[in-house]
Design an enzyme around this catalytic site. Structure first.
Site, PDB file in Angstrom:
ATOM      1  N   LYS A  32     -52.038  25.475   4.423  1.00  0.00           N
ATOM      2  CA  LYS A  32     -53.434  25.609   4.832  1.00  0.00           C
ATOM      3  C   LYS A  32     -53.435  25.337   6.331  1.00  0.00           C
ATOM      4  CE  LYS A  32     -58.042  24.332   3.166  1.00  0.00           C
ATOM      5  NZ  LYS A  32     -58.442  25.598   2.521  1.00  0.00           N
TER       6      LYS A  32
HETATM    7  C1  LIG Z   1     -58.695  26.217   1.237  1.00  0.00           C
HETATM    8  C2  LIG Z   1     -58.507  27.631   0.875  1.00  0.00           C
HETATM    9  C3  LIG Z   1     -58.753  28.110  -0.425  1.00  0.00           C
HETATM   10  C4  LIG Z   1     -59.338  27.248  -1.508  1.00  0.00           C
HETATM   11  O1  LIG Z   1     -58.533  26.178  -1.831  1.00  0.00           O
HETATM   12  P1  LIG Z   1     -59.129  24.887  -2.548  1.00  0.00           P
HETATM   13  O2  LIG Z   1     -57.980  23.969  -2.665  1.00  0.00           O
HETATM   14  O3  LIG Z   1     -59.655  25.327  -3.863  1.00  0.00           O
HETATM   15  O4  LIG Z   1     -60.217  24.374  -1.677  1.00  0.00           O
HETATM   16  C5  LIG Z   1     -58.458  29.447  -0.675  1.00  0.00           C
HETATM   17  N1  LIG Z   1     -57.968  30.258   0.277  1.00  0.00           N
HETATM   18  C6  LIG Z   1     -57.743  29.831   1.522  1.00  0.00           C
HETATM   19  C7  LIG Z   1     -57.216  30.769   2.536  1.00  0.00           C
HETATM   20  C8  LIG Z   1     -57.984  28.507   1.859  1.00  0.00           C
HETATM   21  O5  LIG Z   1     -57.741  28.084   3.105  1.00  0.00           O
END
Ligand SMILES: *Cc1c(COP(=O)(O)O)cnc(C)c1O
Length: 306
Positions: free
Chosen positions: A158
């Site tokens: 992320k």
């Molecule tokens: C954070 C994010 C998500 C969702 O992830 P969660 O853990 O459910 O919050 C989905 N796609 C992307 C690109 C993200 O950055």
């Protein structure tokens, strides 16, 4: 944005307005940062709990590992920082944003010996795509921007830099009058949205895109486990935009977006054009879990009290 009292900054609680960095911070120039989005909910019994805190903290460390950023904290220390911050800020519910970034030092792409710094901020954030969206669903479009190839940016991290791709898609979608963008992978299959994972429902079966060009959402994982526990069939399988067009139901999952129904893709109405029964069922059960109303999932909650 409404400021809160403190921001956790490298292990210390500093006043909101004093949590600052130099303009030559490496990450500001090159996108070299990893982050998390976490939510804390007020529970029905008056206490509060952070949803899947340990998993989010671990993912932050793993995002750093993928980018070769040595975050000088353990997942446990990050989790403790989150709880300390919420208590210090007196917050019963919150959106929480840990961020690890490459700090000030040398300039140039190579991050060298620049310090890796970490902050945790928390603020009040209602439904990301609007309260009405949770009920009525949103209108989305297929983006002209593809999700990055699996060997272009590391989608399982992320990472701040990955969000350039998301920002391009989000701006395009908003300017064309849509709420959010559905992004295809470089092979043309549905991948994910700009910060949400995607589920479709057809003939009672639930499908989500495989863990290839997507971020492995913790909400996605929670929805898959929950749906299976409720007796639904859930498949992680590639699908195309036209399969999406003829789905009975579709929804996004994400910490910010929670479970947001999709009522239209590219001006094709999905199912009945509002949240379908499976989506509603999962949404209701999800909100019960985060509010501590389903003891079966108590291990997903990190309770705290003020
Ligand atoms: C954070 C994010 C998500 C969702 O992830 P969660 O853990 O459910 O919050 C989905 N796609 C992307 C690109 C993200 O950055």
């Amino acid at each position: 944005m409404q400021p809160t009292k403190f921001i956790w900054f490298d292990g210390k609680l500093v006043p909101w307005n004093e949590a600052q960095v130099h303009v030559l911070t490496h990450s500001l120039h090159y996108g070299s940062a990893v982050f998390e989005g976490i939510r804390a909910y007020q529970c029905s019994d008056g206490s509060s709990a952070v949803f899947r805190l340990e998993d989010h903290a671990k993912r932050l460390i793993n995002s750093g590992k993928i980018l070769r950023m040595q975050i000088p904290y353990t997942a446990d220390e990050i989790a403790k920082g989150v709880l300390d911050l919420l208590k210090a800020n007196g917050m019963r519910d919150a959106y929480i944003r840990p961020l690890s970034f490459v700090g000030y030092g040398e300039m140039g792409v190579y991050p060298g010996n620049n310090p890796v710094q970490t902050i945790i901020a928390a603020w009040s954030w209602g439904a990301y795509l609007g309260a009405e969206a949770l009920e009525k669903g949103i209108r989305v479009c297929t983006s002209s921007f593809a999700r990055s190839h699996v060997n272009t940016s590391m989608s399982k991290a992320k990472a701040a830099g990955n969000y350039i791709n998301s920002i391009l898609a989000k701006i395009e979608a908003k300017e064309n009058g849509f709420d959010e963008a559905v992004m295809l992978d470089t092979n043309g299959f549905v991948s994910e949205a700009t910060g949400e994972n995607i589920f479709i429902v057809r003939d009672g079966k639930i499908k989500t895109t495989p863990w290839t060009s997507i971020l492995g959402g913790i909400t996605r994982d929670s929805v898959m486990q929950l749906a299976r526990d409720l007796g639904y069939t859930v498949e992680e399988q590639q699908f195309t935009r036209d399969e999406f067009y003829i789905a009975d139901e579709a929804f996004f999952s994400g910490t910010a977006a929670e479970l947001t129904p999709i009522r239209q893709l590219d001006n094709r109405t999905i199912g009945e054009g509002h949240a379908g029964p499976v989506t509603k069922h999962l949404q209701q059960e999800f909100f019960k879990i985060v509010k501590g109303e389903n003891k079966k999932y108590a291990s997903w909650l990190a309770p705290y009290s003020l």
